[in-house]
Scaffold this motif. Structure first.
Motif, PDB file in Angstrom:
ATOM      1  N   GLN A 209       0.958  -1.209   0.049  1.00 54.70           N
ATOM      2  CA  GLN A 209       0.031   0.002   0.103  1.00 54.70           C
ATOM      3  C   GLN A 209       1.010   1.233  -0.065  1.00 54.70           C
ATOM      4  OE1 GLN A 209      -3.570   0.812   0.363  1.00 54.70           O
ATOM      5  NE2 GLN A 209      -2.468   2.624  -0.123  1.00 54.70           N
ATOM      6  N   ASP A 210       0.951   1.882  -1.059  1.00 53.74           N
ATOM      7  CA  ASP A 210       1.584   2.985  -1.221  1.00 53.74           C
ATOM      8  C   ASP A 210       0.818   4.370  -0.563  1.00 53.74           C
ATOM      9  OD1 ASP A 210       3.363   5.068  -2.120  1.00 53.74           O
ATOM     10  OD2 ASP A 210       2.707   5.060  -4.225  1.00 53.74           O
ATOM     11  N   HIS A 211       1.462   5.419  -0.159  1.00 53.84           N
ATOM     12  CA  HIS A 211       0.816   6.579   0.266  1.00 53.84           C
ATOM     13  C   HIS A 211       1.248   7.645  -0.640  1.00 53.84           C
ATOM     14  CE1 HIS A 211       0.560   3.754   3.606  1.00 53.84           C
ATOM     15  NE2 HIS A 211      -0.119   4.804   4.103  1.00 53.84           N
ATOM     16  N   LYS A 212       0.465   8.362  -1.727  1.00 55.68           N
ATOM     17  CA  LYS A 212       0.873   9.128  -2.628  1.00 55.68           C
ATOM     18  C   LYS A 212       0.766  10.634  -2.278  1.00 55.68           C
ATOM     19  CE  LYS A 212       0.512   6.496  -6.858  1.00 55.68           C
ATOM     20  NZ  LYS A 212      -0.601   5.274  -7.057  1.00 55.68           N
ATOM     21  N   ARG A 213      -0.184  10.882  -1.263  1.00 48.90           N
ATOM     22  CA  ARG A 213      -0.210  12.229  -0.950  1.00 48.90           C
ATOM     23  C   ARG A 213       0.844  12.777  -0.067  1.00 48.90           C
ATOM     24  NH1 ARG A 213      -5.122  14.544  -1.904  1.00 48.90           N
ATOM     25  NH2 ARG A 213      -6.522  13.245  -3.155  1.00 48.90           N
ATOM     26  N   THR A 223       2.515  12.715  -5.053  1.00 51.71           N
ATOM     27  CA  THR A 223       3.919  12.717  -5.023  1.00 51.71           C
ATOM     28  C   THR A 223       4.295  11.466  -5.694  1.00 51.71           C
ATOM     29  OG1 THR A 223       4.000  11.294  -3.044  1.00 51.71           O
ATOM     30  CG2 THR A 223       4.066  13.759  -2.799  1.00 51.71           C
ATOM     31  N   GLY A 224       5.519  10.937  -5.786  1.00 53.84           N
ATOM     32  CA  GLY A 224       5.905   9.637  -6.318  1.00 53.84           C
ATOM     33  C   GLY A 224       5.602   8.695  -5.411  1.00 53.84           C
ATOM     34  N   GLY A 225       5.587   9.089  -4.118  1.00 54.79           N
ATOM     35  CA  GLY A 225       5.154   7.974  -2.842  1.00 54.79           C
ATOM     36  C   GLY A 225       5.700   8.405  -1.830  1.00 54.79           C
ATOM     37  N   LEU A 266       4.971  -6.569 -13.274  1.00 52.96           N
ATOM     38  CA  LEU A 266       3.694  -5.792 -13.861  1.00 52.96           C
ATOM     39  C   LEU A 266       3.094  -5.666 -12.295  1.00 52.96           C
ATOM     40  CD1 LEU A 266       1.906  -5.106 -15.861  1.00 52.96           C
ATOM     41  CD2 LEU A 266       0.603  -7.160 -15.733  1.00 52.96           C
ATOM     42  N   TYR A 267       2.949  -4.461 -12.618  1.00 54.35           N
ATOM     43  CA  TYR A 267       2.351  -3.645 -11.027  1.00 54.35           C
ATOM     44  C   TYR A 267       0.712  -3.083 -11.328  1.00 54.35           C
ATOM     45  CZ  TYR A 267       2.218   0.734  -8.341  1.00 54.35           C
ATOM     46  OH  TYR A 267       1.607   1.738  -7.548  1.00 54.35           O
ATOM     47  N   ALA A 268      -0.013  -3.788 -10.762  1.00 51.55           N
ATOM     48  CA  ALA A 268      -1.468  -3.118 -10.913  1.00 51.55           C
ATOM     49  C   ALA A 268      -1.639  -2.595  -9.977  1.00 51.55           C
ATOM     50  CB  ALA A 268      -2.485  -4.728 -10.989  1.00 51.55           C
ATOM     51  N   TYR A 282      -1.803   0.509 -14.543  1.00 53.66           N
ATOM     52  CA  TYR A 282      -0.743  -0.428 -14.816  1.00 53.66           C
ATOM     53  C   TYR A 282       0.535   0.228 -14.800  1.00 53.66           C
ATOM     54  CZ  TYR A 282      -3.074  -5.290 -15.425  1.00 53.66           C
ATOM     55  OH  TYR A 282      -3.661  -6.302 -15.658  1.00 53.66           O
ATOM     56  N   ASN A 283       1.705  -0.464 -14.114  1.00 52.39           N
ATOM     57  CA  ASN A 283       2.922   0.154 -14.421  1.00 52.39           C
ATOM     58  C   ASN A 283       3.607  -1.197 -14.595  1.00 52.39           C
ATOM     59  OD1 ASN A 283       2.568   2.782 -13.447  1.00 52.39           O
ATOM     60  ND2 ASN A 283       2.151   1.967 -11.343  1.00 52.39           N
ATOM     61  N   VAL A 284       4.866  -0.758 -15.608  1.00 57.00           N
ATOM     62  CA  VAL A 284       5.276  -2.106 -16.141  1.00 57.00           C
ATOM     63  C   VAL A 284       6.680  -2.351 -15.458  1.00 57.00           C
ATOM     64  CG1 VAL A 284       4.328  -2.001 -18.401  1.00 57.00           C
ATOM     65  CG2 VAL A 284       6.338  -0.691 -18.112  1.00 57.00           C
ATOM     66  N   ARG A 285       6.947  -2.366 -13.926  1.00 58.84           N
ATOM     67  CA  ARG A 285       8.031  -1.983 -13.299  1.00 58.84           C
ATOM     68  C   ARG A 285       7.676  -2.421 -11.953  1.00 58.84           C
ATOM     69  NH1 ARG A 285       6.741   2.571 -10.949  1.00 58.84           N
ATOM     70  NH2 ARG A 285       5.345   3.661 -12.010  1.00 58.84           N
ATOM     71  N   MET A 286       8.577  -2.399 -10.998  1.00 52.95           N
ATOM     72  CA  MET A 286       8.123  -2.469  -9.451  1.00 52.95           C
ATOM     73  C   MET A 286       7.759  -1.107  -8.985  1.00 52.95           C
ATOM     74  SD  MET A 286       8.267  -4.063  -7.046  1.00 52.95           S
ATOM     75  CE  MET A 286       7.696  -5.636  -6.770  1.00 52.95           C
ATOM     76  N   GLY A 287       7.087  -0.817  -8.138  1.00 54.76           N
ATOM     77  CA  GLY A 287       6.664   0.405  -7.671  1.00 54.76           C
ATOM     78  C   GLY A 287       7.814   0.900  -6.652  1.00 54.76           C
ATOM     79  N   ASP A 288       7.780   2.139  -6.649  1.00 59.46           N
ATOM     80  CA  ASP A 288       8.669   2.980  -5.821  1.00 59.46           C
ATOM     81  C   ASP A 288       7.975   3.870  -4.840  1.00 59.46           C
ATOM     82  OD1 ASP A 288      10.884   4.520  -4.441  1.00 59.46           O
ATOM     83  OD2 ASP A 288      12.243   4.719  -6.296  1.00 59.46           O
ATOM     84  N   PRO A 289       7.941   3.593  -3.656  1.00 57.13           N
ATOM     85  CA  PRO A 289       8.705   2.922  -2.846  1.00 57.13           C
ATOM     86  C   PRO A 289       8.194   1.509  -2.245  1.00 57.13           C
ATOM     87  CG  PRO A 289       7.063   4.335  -1.382  1.00 57.13           C
ATOM     88  CD  PRO A 289       6.896   4.659  -2.909  1.00 57.13           C
ATOM     89  N   GLU A 290       7.128   0.988  -3.122  1.00 57.23           N
ATOM     90  CA  GLU A 290       6.554  -0.296  -2.780  1.00 57.23           C
ATOM     91  C   GLU A 290       7.722  -1.602  -2.949  1.00 57.23           C
ATOM     92  OE1 GLU A 290       5.064   1.694  -4.870  1.00 57.23           O
ATOM     93  OE2 GLU A 290       3.045   1.260  -5.168  1.00 57.23           O
ATOM     94  N   CYS A 291       8.677  -1.563  -3.854  1.00 51.43           N
ATOM     95  CA  CYS A 291       9.713  -2.341  -3.974  1.00 51.43           C
ATOM     96  C   CYS A 291      10.674  -2.514  -2.545  1.00 51.43           C
ATOM     97  CB  CYS A 291      10.562  -1.704  -5.417  1.00 51.43           C
ATOM     98  SG  CYS A 291      11.944  -2.964  -5.445  1.00 51.43           S
TER      99      CYS A 291
HETATM  100  N1  GLY Z   1       4.590   4.237  -5.782  1.00 49.37           N
HETATM  101  C1  GLY Z   1       4.025   4.623  -7.072  1.00 49.37           C
HETATM  102  C2  GLY Z   1       4.722   4.174  -8.396  1.00 49.37           C
HETATM  103  O1  GLY Z   1       5.883   3.717  -8.237  1.00 49.37           O
HETATM  104  O2  GLY Z   1       4.289   4.280  -9.542  1.00 49.37           O
END
Ligand code: GLY
Ligand code: AMP
Length: 419
Positions: A209-213, A223-225, A266-268, A282-291
């Motif tokens: 679970q990301d926190h984007k705000r 934000t980016g996270g 693949l990041y849904a 969709y994102n075609v990579r790991m999330g940042d900061p989820e990774c």
């Molecule tokens: N944390 C959101 C992203 O990587 O797009």
């Protein structure tokens, strides 16, 4: 084996750290990396738009496998380019990368394969968009089609806001706009769900679970996270099954019908409503900061997983994730996501004592004459894995306080919905 990592954020530093701990990895190169990666890998200062130069470096250094972290080179076709030059790459090709590179491509795929998502319309000019919006119920979501670093999405509470969004997008704020996406606002809770694929088979790669705000309580700008925790509190077996059957499988079938397949992460990005998943993006990579929160939970040798993927042998690897929970708090430069200053010294970082399962990943940092400086909006990631998320969060906050970096700020409430 020698591994090359493309990218320079916290995600890439985390990838570097978990590859480094594998006995199979002899040397890592980061293109271009950051101060953190410079301690465990060799940073190669290079322009990520120059595929030719990247290829020559990879060949000269005899790198065996390249991992691509960020979306831009993927969407621009770096995988196709390197593979044409007989380099093994972990990441999706250009056709598959449209899943992130074009929101309209993904929406059309959802329509064709009946993948649950917000109702939507695609409009090719301002007038048609505004005529539609005049008849709409609000809130509504207006989106630019292409990559926009998370900024091309407008949640609009009234017609005036939606008009401003349409104007900005068609006036070229995110590059030339031929079409615009307008979609229904979905009310639920978000969840990031990951799979890893070798093009033939795929496996689940955790949830987060990301926190984007930018502000506590999920207020303020996107934000980016600002932080994440893993696994998502929403994760359960029944939901997993629905995500796989209703979203992931039909998507991969859609790519197959386009004569291609998906290799990489693949990041849904999902909205969960009453334990039912809807695809947001969709994102075609790991999330940042989820990774940074998922990799510490992976108990299988990470180099084995990547090696199996580039050799289409993922079915032979059993990916184990720890039941422990992890949390990441992002320390940002004051002013982010708007204007902020770079080149502010970060001292005392090497005096911070890390216990087992504690990590500091570098994101926007650089090193000059052994001194570490900030070099971006998101600067450092503090990650703790433990049985208890609240303890993890308290510990991460204590580390940030110990660093006492005056130019920094962070959210103290990461994980608040579960803690
Ligand atoms: N944390 C959101 C992203 O990587 O797009
Ligand atoms: P995206 O870049 O498409 O993930 O959108 C950024 C953020 O906007 C998402 O993480 C959601 O919080 C929000 N969002 C996007 N589309 C929708 C939607 N249809 N309904 C509600 N929120 C949305």
């Amino acid at each position: 084996m020698k591994i090359g990592i493309i990218g320079s954020g916290g995600r890439e530093h985390a990838i570097c750290v978990f590859l480094k701990s594998s006995r199979k990895v002899d040397k890592i190169y980061c293109f271009p990396g950051n101060a953190g990666t410079s301690f465990i890998a060799e940073n190669i200062n290079i322009n990520l738009n120059n595929f030719q130069e990247i290829k020559e470096k990879i060949k000269n250094l005899k790198i065996d496998i390249v991992i691509v972290g960020p979306e831009k080179p993927l969407v621009d076709g770096i995988v196709d380019f390197l593979e044409k030059n007989e380099i093994k790459v972990f990441g999706p090709n250009k056709v598959s990368s449209q899943l992130e590179g074009s929101k309209i491509f993904t929406k059309k795929l959802c329509e064709k394969y009946k993948i649950p998502t917000a109702n939507f319309g695609v409009f090719e000019d301002k007038e048609k968009s505004l005529n539609f919006l005049k008849k709409c119920k609000f809130p509504i979501v207006v989106k630019a089609d292409g990559l926009a670093s998370g900024k091309g999405v407008y949640i609009c509470d009234n017609f005036e806001q939606s008009k401003m969004a349409v104007d900005e997008i068609f006036n070229g704020k995110f590059g030339e706009a031929k079409e615009i996406l307008i979609e229904e606002f979905l009310k639920g809770e978000e969840m990031s769900f990951f799979i890893i694929s070798d093009g033939k088979t795929y496996k689940k790669f955790g949830s987060a679970q990301d926190h984007k705000r930018v502000l506590e309580g999920d207020m303020g700008k996107n934000t980016g996270g600002m932080g994440a925790y893993s696994p998502s509190r929403l994760e359960n077996k029944e939901l997993d099954k629905k995500i796989i059957e209703r979203i992931i499988n039909p998507t991969l079938r859609g790519l197959k019908d386009l004569n291609t397949s998906f290799k990489g992460f693949l990041y849904a990005g999902l909205m969960i409503i009453n334990n039912n998943p809807y695809l947001i993006e969709y994102n075609v990579r790991m999330g940042d900061p989820e990774c940074q929160t998922i990799l510490p939970r992976v108990e299988t040798d990470f180099a084995d997983i990547i090696y199996a993927c580039v050799n289409q042998n993922l079915s032979s690897v059993d990916i184990q994730l720890s039941n422990k929970k992890s949390i990441c708090i992002v320390l940002c430069s004051k002013g982010y996501p708007d204007k902020f200053e770079n080149n502010i010294e970060i001292n005392a970082i090497d005096q911070i004592k890390l216990q087992k399962d504690n990590y500091i990943f570098h994101a926007g940092t650089k090193i000059d004459n052994s001194i570490i400086y900030s070099n971006g909006g998101r600067v450092l990631n503090f990650v703790i894995k433990s049985e208890n998320l609240k303890e993890s969060r308290d510990q991460a906050i204590n580390l940030i306080k110990a660093l006492n970096w005056e130019n920094g700020f962070f959210r103290k409430d990461i994980g608040y919905k579960v803690i």
